[in-house]
Design a protein around this motif. Structure first.
Motif, short mmCIF file in Angstrom:
data_model
loop_
_atom_site.label_atom_id
_atom_site.label_comp_id
_atom_site.label_asym_id
_atom_site.label_seq_id
_atom_site.Cartn_x
_atom_site.Cartn_y
_atom_site.Cartn_z
N SER A 2 0.89 -1.20 0.04
CA SER A 2 0.20 0.10 0.07
C SER A 2 0.88 1.16 -0.04
CB SER A 2 -0.87 -0.24 1.23
OG SER A 2 -0.28 -0.03 2.37
N SER A 4 2.43 4.88 1.31
CA SER A 4 2.71 5.45 2.54
C SER A 4 2.55 6.97 2.37
CB SER A 4 4.07 4.89 3.03
OG SER A 4 5.04 4.78 1.99
N HIS A 5 2.56 7.39 3.85
CA HIS A 5 2.12 9.01 3.90
C HIS A 5 3.31 9.45 4.91
CE1 HIS A 5 -1.79 7.82 2.20
NE2 HIS A 5 -1.69 6.76 2.82
N GLU A 46 -2.15 5.97 8.55
CA GLU A 46 -2.75 4.66 7.70
C GLU A 46 -3.74 5.27 6.61
OE1 GLU A 46 -1.60 2.04 9.18
OE2 GLU A 46 -1.07 2.85 10.91
N ASP A 47 -3.77 3.95 5.97
CA ASP A 47 -4.46 4.54 4.49
C ASP A 47 -6.15 4.80 4.63
OD1 ASP A 47 -2.36 3.80 3.00
OD2 ASP A 47 -2.73 1.71 2.87
N ARG A 155 2.56 11.59 -0.12
CA ARG A 155 2.17 10.36 -0.22
C ARG A 155 3.11 9.78 -1.39
NH1 ARG A 155 -0.73 7.66 -4.13
NH2 ARG A 155 -1.92 5.91 -3.24
#
Length: 173
Positions: A2, A4-5, A46-47, A155
């Motif tokens: 997924s 990442s931020h 989190e996503d 992101r």
């Protein structure tokens, strides 16, 4: 994997241009392609993006952050070539974000002992960090100062990608 931020401060265009030119001149291509100083790493971001609801209030309560970028260094483990950021305000903003977001997990380098920095190149097997450090020492001979005026959500789409700005909030409101 997924995305990442992270949350970051960005240098002004003239400093960003110098950093980008240095990276291009030395063939550096990595996740730090957009110059930034991370104030909240990906742990706990989190996503589901629920944490985004808390960020505007922290930004509004934080005045613009003075930053002084110092002479280049390499982390002892060789993970990155960077410009240290002398900036107590960056650490205060980092702590305010930790307090507001209350991440379930944190990286060991997060907290009051954070080392604010702007990455010039990430350490990889194909990167000669000693040569890059010498070149950076010649390219960045004087401290660079600025006031960061925005907190930026960045992101990275996944492995091999670079962090890119998504949204920004004006510091102080």
């Amino acid at each position: 994997m997924s995305p990442s931020h992270l949350l970051a401060l960005r240098p002004p265009p003239e400093i960003e241009a110098r950093i980008v030119a240095f990276r291009e001149a030395h063939g550096v291509r990595d996740a730090a392609a957009v110059p930034h100083i991370t104030v909240k790493a990906r742990s706990g971001l989190e996503d589901d993006l629920h944490w985004l609801d808390l960020v505007p209030a922290v930004a509004a309560a934080t005045p613009p952050v003075p930053v002084e970028l110092l002479a280049p260094r390499v982390f002892p483990n060789g993970s990155a070539l960077y410009l240290p950021a002398r900036s107590p305000g960056t650490v205060r903003l980092h702590l305010a974000l930790l307090d507001a977001l209350r991440p379930a997990r944190r990286f060991g380098y997060e907290g009051p002992h954070l080392t604010p920095h702007l990455t010039l190149a990430l350490g990889r097997r194909d990167v000669n960090m000693d040569a890059l450090l010498d070149a950076a020492g010649q390219a960045f001979t004087h401290p660079l100062s600025f006031a960061a005026t925005d907190l930026v959500w960045m992101r990275k789409p996944g492995p091999g990608g670079a962090y890119r700005p998504v949204q920004r909030w004006t510091l102080g409101g």
